[in-house]
Design an enzyme around this catalytic site. Structure first.
Site, PDB file in Angstrom:
ATOM      1  N   GLU A 200       6.790   3.145  -4.420  1.00  0.00           N
ATOM      2  CA  GLU A 200       6.621   4.169  -5.477  1.00  0.00           C
ATOM      3  C   GLU A 200       7.348   4.950  -6.167  1.00  0.00           C
ATOM      4  O   GLU A 200       6.988   6.512  -6.346  1.00  0.00           O
ATOM      5  CB  GLU A 200       5.034   5.073  -4.819  1.00  0.00           C
ATOM      6  CG  GLU A 200       4.141   4.501  -4.359  1.00  0.00           C
ATOM      7  CD  GLU A 200       2.733   5.058  -3.529  1.00  0.00           C
ATOM      8  OE1 GLU A 200       2.517   6.014  -4.135  1.00  0.00           O
ATOM      9  OE2 GLU A 200       2.130   4.292  -3.409  1.00  0.00           O
ATOM     10  N   GLU A 332       1.421  -2.221   0.582  1.00  0.00           N
ATOM     11  CA  GLU A 332       0.009  -0.855   0.946  1.00  0.00           C
ATOM     12  C   GLU A 332      -1.457  -1.289   0.225  1.00  0.00           C
ATOM     13  O   GLU A 332      -1.355  -1.352  -0.814  1.00  0.00           O
ATOM     14  CB  GLU A 332       0.389   0.513  -0.013  1.00  0.00           C
ATOM     15  CG  GLU A 332       1.807   0.695   1.090  1.00  0.00           C
ATOM     16  CD  GLU A 332       2.052   1.808   0.894  1.00  0.00           C
ATOM     17  OE1 GLU A 332       1.467   3.307   0.835  1.00  0.00           O
ATOM     18  OE2 GLU A 332       3.511   2.967   0.941  1.00  0.00           O
TER      19      GLU A 332
END
Ligand code: AHR
Length: 527
Positions: A200, A332
């Site tokens: 991220e 995720e």
């Protein structure tokens, strides 16, 4: 008097209409299983796990230390390992998440007493003792029989730091780093199946623009050399670049565009997607227990967004990679709700309920259906964090409804998909309309045919009939997971309230008939 009676009747009628379970049985669903056809191989890494240094995900949940009264092998708790071995965890992604981009591997090797205590700035500023480092993680995955998915620090680390970690782990020639690993107790080079190039990086991984990330990622892709001679050809390490997240689609576009124009000096084998199920808003996500049908329906509706996210991501990848050389890694995902009252909000501890099991099954079905592009996924997270498999409290441990789905779905690991078609029907609640039934089929490595069925409707049982092209079915036996309450869950006081039970279908005229109770997941072997 007459109008009183009319009002009572009207009220009774309204009540009946609001109770579909009692008033209207669900229409039967017919499934066509193309048992004589084959779809893509379902990579077992679709059932991967994620363990971050976050709350008690590692400390307490996995690592208790060698001196703990909790039974352990070299500090790793034995009850957790035994439970995870039963779901045949294919790989574990570690050390994060956001934590990966603040993790410096050198702080987690060598004598435990000399390792520095740092702050875990990502997750509550608690002390990170570094007692669980590289060797402890490798020991853990070895005890599980799982592969390694390392996330390298792109946000606050350097390319050299990452390259040194790879050399330390994988070199088989006597470099200083190789000798250091040998001195620390592991003469053989380790194997690393996946290397995540950051995490991220648009946010906690350094707030980089997509173009900036791509330039960084290319350097990491070039210099992160896996030197283990056993990892060549098919077994070579796969590098996964950061891609899409719900709300951010420029990363995948930029990564794929760069990959299309790459030169000899770098390559990747996959792009990631992160997508969480948020039933309400980020600020107020909703409770993990003690809810009714409203929250149930919102949770299922929210999780079905994954289908759109995968479609968008694969459309971008298909434009640059029509031959499907790169894998999509949903590394995720899972339901994220409000933390348990009284817990540290940074620890992301939540209960796990029967709807979470339905959510797990629907997503796993979706991933398997897209197995031609999806080569792996990692549910967040394995122990004590978000949609966990296992919850612990000191020496106590329980298996969650989500765990049971992972155990029931083991036959799908590395199986070959079998096409199924059906009209799902509708589950309606207020203004929410959702597909009522889901189904997936596959042949395992020994040729056995498996069918998984989900009844999403929390009120109404449903009949499912399955016709199998090329097979005159006589047998369907397996397990079912269901529960009466819409928020049914396991607790440390009563750990087996939600657990699989034996389940079978009836054969008639070469077809199979199933009676699926409300909010249920069934997996059967079909002959
Ligand atoms: O899984 C919890 C966090 O969610 C991860 O650390 C991060 O990558 C994501 O935002």
């Amino acid at each position: 008097m007459r109008s009183m009676r009319a009002k009572t009747w009207a009220a009774a009628l309204a009540l009946l209409q609001s109770l579909p379970a009692l008033a209207q049985p669900a229409a039967p669903v017919r499934i066509e299983v193309q048992a004589n056809a084959s779809g893509p191989k379902i990579n077992r890494d679709i059932f991967g796990q994620f363990a971050e240094h976050l709350g008690t995900g590692i400390y307490g949940g996995v690592w208790v230390g060698p001196d703990s009264p909790i039974p352990n092998v070299r500090g790793i708790r034995s009850d957790v390992v035994q439970a995870l071995r039963a779901i045949k965890v294919p790989n574990v992604r570690w050390p994060g998440g956001c934590f990966a981009d603040e993790y410096h591997w050198r702080e987690g090797i060598g004598p435990a007493a000399k390792r520095p205590a740092r702050l875990n700035a990502s997750w509550g500023g608690v002390i990170e003792p570094n007692s669980f480092g590289t060797h402890e993680f490798m020991d853990f995955v070895d005890q599980l029989g799982a592969d390694v998915f390392l996330s390298v620090n792109v946000g606050s680390g350097t390319v050299q730091e990452g390259a040194d970690w790879l050399e330390y782990l994988t070199a088989n020639k006597p470099t200083s780093l190789e000798k250091e690993r040998v001195a620390n107790g592991h003469p053989a080079p380790y194997k690393i199946k996946y290397l995540g190039l950051g995490n991220e990086n648009w946010a906690c991984g350094g707030a980089m623009s997509a173009d900036h990330y791509v330039e960084e990622m290319k350097r990491y892709a070039h210099y992160m050399r896996n030197l283990n001679p056993a990892q060549t050809g098919e077994g070579a390490m796969k590098r996964v670049a950061v891609g899409w997240d719900s709300g951010n689609d420029d990363y995948t576009e930029a990564v794929m565009k760069a990959w299309k124009n790459k030169n000899w000096a770098w390559d990747i084998e996959g792009v990631s997607l992160h997508g969480y199920t948020i039933p309400n808003t980020w600020e107020k996500k909703g409770p993990s227990v003690g809810f009714g049908e409203d929250e149930y329906a919102k949770g299922i509706k929210a999780t079905l967004k994954m289908k759109e996210w995968i479609a968008k991501q694969t459309a971008i990848m298909d434009r640059y990679d029509p031959e499907k050389k790169l894998g999509l890694y949903v590394d995720e995902w899972g339901i994220w709700v409000d933390p348990n009252p009284g817990s540290n909000p940074s620890f992301l501890q939540q209960q796990n309920t029967i709807p979470d099991a339905v959510i797990a099954a629907l997503n796993l079905d979706l991933f398997m259906r897209n197995a031609d592009r999806i080569h792996g996924t990692n549910i967040a997270q394995m122990v004590n964090v978000l949609q966990a498999m296992i919850l612990t409290d000191g020496p106590k441990m329980l298996l969650t409804p989500t765990y049971h789905v992972y155990r029931m779905y083991v036959p799908f690991h590395d199986a070959i998909g079998v096409p199924v078609s059906f009209d799902a029907g509708t589950y309606a609640h207020g203004d929410i309309n959702l597909p009522r039934v889901d189904a997936i089929a596959a042949r395992d490595k020994s040729g056995k045919l498996w069918l998984a069925l989900v009844n999403v409707d929390p009120n109404r049982a449903t009949k499912v009939s399955a016709a199998l092209a090329g097979v005159k079915a006589t047998y369907a036996k397996g397990e079912i997971l269901t529960a009466a309450a819409v928020d049914a869950h396991n607790s440390f006081e009563s750990a087996n309230d939600v657990a699989p039970k034996p389940f079978s279908g009836r054969a008639s005229g070469g077809q199979l008939q199933f009676d699926l109770p409300p909010k249920a997941i069934a997996v059967v072997e079909v002959r």
